[in-house]
Motif scaffolding. Structure first.
Motif, PDB file in Angstrom:
ATOM      1  N   PHE A  48      -4.192  14.865 -14.544  1.00  6.49           N
ATOM      2  CA  PHE A  48      -5.101  15.832 -14.107  1.00  6.49           C
ATOM      3  C   PHE A  48      -4.473  16.713 -15.128  1.00  6.49           C
ATOM      4  O   PHE A  48      -3.338  17.357 -15.571  1.00  6.49           O
ATOM      5  N   THR A  49      -5.736  18.076 -16.124  1.00  9.00           N
ATOM      6  CA  THR A  49      -4.803  18.811 -16.745  1.00  9.00           C
ATOM      7  C   THR A  49      -5.552  19.866 -16.378  1.00  9.00           C
ATOM      8  O   THR A  49      -7.115  19.812 -16.367  1.00  9.00           O
ATOM      9  N   LEU A  50      -5.316  20.997 -16.282  1.00  8.00           N
ATOM     10  CA  LEU A  50      -5.295  22.474 -15.749  1.00  8.00           C
ATOM     11  C   LEU A  50      -4.894  23.093 -16.601  1.00  8.00           C
ATOM     12  O   LEU A  50      -3.649  23.419 -17.807  1.00  8.00           O
ATOM     13  N   LEU A  51      -5.893  23.838 -16.951  1.00  5.63           N
ATOM     14  CA  LEU A  51      -5.476  25.623 -18.523  1.00  5.63           C
ATOM     15  C   LEU A  51      -5.241  26.246 -17.604  1.00  5.63           C
ATOM     16  O   LEU A  51      -7.117  26.482 -16.687  1.00  5.63           O
ATOM     17  N   ILE A  52      -4.907  26.900 -17.750  1.00  6.52           N
ATOM     18  CA  ILE A  52      -4.577  28.553 -17.359  1.00  6.52           C
ATOM     19  C   ILE A  52      -4.639  29.657 -18.400  1.00  6.52           C
ATOM     20  O   ILE A  52      -4.331  29.435 -18.526  1.00  6.52           O
ATOM     21  N   ASP A  53      -5.808  30.428 -17.577  1.00  4.07           N
ATOM     22  CA  ASP A  53      -6.528  30.872 -19.362  1.00  4.07           C
ATOM     23  C   ASP A  53      -6.839  29.989 -20.575  1.00  4.07           C
ATOM     24  O   ASP A  53      -6.563  29.541 -20.302  1.00  4.07           O
ATOM     25  N   THR A  54      -8.005  30.887 -20.633  1.00  7.21           N
ATOM     26  CA  THR A  54      -9.078  30.357 -21.757  1.00  7.21           C
ATOM     27  C   THR A  54      -8.818  31.209 -22.562  1.00  7.21           C
ATOM     28  O   THR A  54      -9.877  32.098 -23.293  1.00  7.21           O
ATOM     29  N   SER A  55      -7.668  31.254 -23.873  1.00 11.30           N
ATOM     30  CA  SER A  55      -7.564  32.477 -24.865  1.00 11.30           C
ATOM     31  C   SER A  55      -8.417  32.030 -26.160  1.00 11.30           C
ATOM     32  O   SER A  55      -9.767  31.603 -26.184  1.00 11.30           O
ATOM     33  N   PRO A  56      -8.338  33.663 -26.942  1.00 11.53           N
ATOM     34  CA  PRO A  56      -8.985  33.433 -27.956  1.00 11.53           C
ATOM     35  C   PRO A  56      -8.830  32.857 -28.786  1.00 11.53           C
ATOM     36  O   PRO A  56      -9.736  32.115 -29.554  1.00 11.53           O
ATOM     37  N   ASP A  57      -8.045  32.459 -28.884  1.00  4.54           N
ATOM     38  CA  ASP A  57      -7.228  31.193 -29.637  1.00  4.54           C
ATOM     39  C   ASP A  57      -7.534  29.427 -29.228  1.00  4.54           C
ATOM     40  O   ASP A  57      -6.513  28.939 -29.475  1.00  4.54           O
ATOM     41  N   LEU A  58      -8.323  29.772 -27.657  1.00  7.55           N
ATOM     42  CA  LEU A  58      -8.216  27.832 -27.918  1.00  7.55           C
ATOM     43  C   LEU A  58      -8.484  27.095 -28.485  1.00  7.55           C
ATOM     44  O   LEU A  58      -7.638  26.468 -28.608  1.00  7.55           O
ATOM     45  N   ARG A  59      -9.432  26.927 -29.264  1.00  8.47           N
ATOM     46  CA  ARG A  59      -9.680  25.850 -30.362  1.00  8.47           C
ATOM     47  C   ARG A  59      -8.381  25.457 -30.920  1.00  8.47           C
ATOM     48  O   ARG A  59      -8.017  24.400 -30.758  1.00  8.47           O
TER      49      ARG A  59
END
Length: 241
Positions: A48-59
């Motif tokens: 399972f993969t969790l992302l904490i915060d989605t920054s403007p640099d996400l790509r």
């Protein structure tokens, strides 16, 4: 079971190098290719993969991390550098479900009104399970935005994160984050520089000591923090606990 943490970014809202800046830190970064993207963490556990915060640099961050499929997103608060990249999932994968405190999730639904995603508000200090991990949100102090740190647990393993905060963290949250095996702390400026919304370097180091963290790294670093300062995290750092 182990938890794998990847620091996708360790910078503040402007990132480092700062556009147009010629200070020694930015100049060295530009010359060497060193960079601090905006702060976010990737948490992997039992597939399972969790992302904490989605920054403007996400790509860029996801490409650097090998283009993982993200199963869920957890937002700490509603500031641009912590949520703006969510739409980068467009045409990449189904938008991951979003978790966070009720007011944070409601704000994200407003900001991303053009996106259909599953929203899962979670009450602070009430543990919930996600991907086999027990997660608990705890209030921190980042005025005026409601902002939350978090504790991630798997059995006896404890990982803490303050998110953006000043020194005046509620005691209830300090109690929550006490005794972490690995702790990540906001440290925007060098020692001696005061900011009403953030800790500086010595504040964050002191907090890690007060919480009796076994190991810690400082993140959300501005271009005022040198590349080789002690205890700092670097983009791409991986921790397996």
């Amino acid at each position: 079971m182990t938890i794998k943490i990847t620091l996708l970014g360790t910078g503040d809202t402007t990132g480092t190098p700062l556009v147009g800046c010629t200070c020694p830190v930015c100049a060295e970064g530009a010359a060497s290719g060193r960079e601090r993207l905006r702060t976010s963490l990737l948490v992997e556990h039992e597939g399972f993969t969790l992302l904490i915060d989605t920054s403007p640099d996400l790509r860029q961050q996801l490409l650097r991390a090998g283009s993982p499929h993200i199963d869920a997103v957890l937002w700490t608060h509603g500031h641009y550098d912590h949520f703006a990249g969510y739409n980068d999932f467009y045409r990449v994968q189904k938008y991951p479900p979003g978790y966070g405190a009720p007011e944070v999730v409601a704000y994200m639904q407003k900001q991303f009104h053009f996106i259909h995603f599953a929203a899962h508000p979670q009450e602070p200090y009430v543990p919930f399970t996600l991907g086999g991990l027990k997660i608990t949100l705890g209030e921190v102090n980042h005025p005026p935005a409601p902002t939350y740190g978090l504790l991630i647990e798997d059995g006896n393993t404890r990982i803490g994160y303050t998110a953006d905060t000043n020194r005046d963290i509620p005691q209830r949250t300090k109690d929550l984050l006490s005794g972490c095996d690995l702790f990540f702390a906001d440290a925007l400026f060098p020692t001696g520089v005061r900011h009403p919304k953030h800790m500086n370097y010595s504040d964050a180091v002191t907090l890690a000591g007060e919480l009796h963290a076994r190991d810690f790294r400082l993140v959300h670093l501005s271009h005022k923090i040198g590349w080789d300062a002690q205890h700092i995290g670097y983009d791409g750092d991986i921790f397996v606990i």
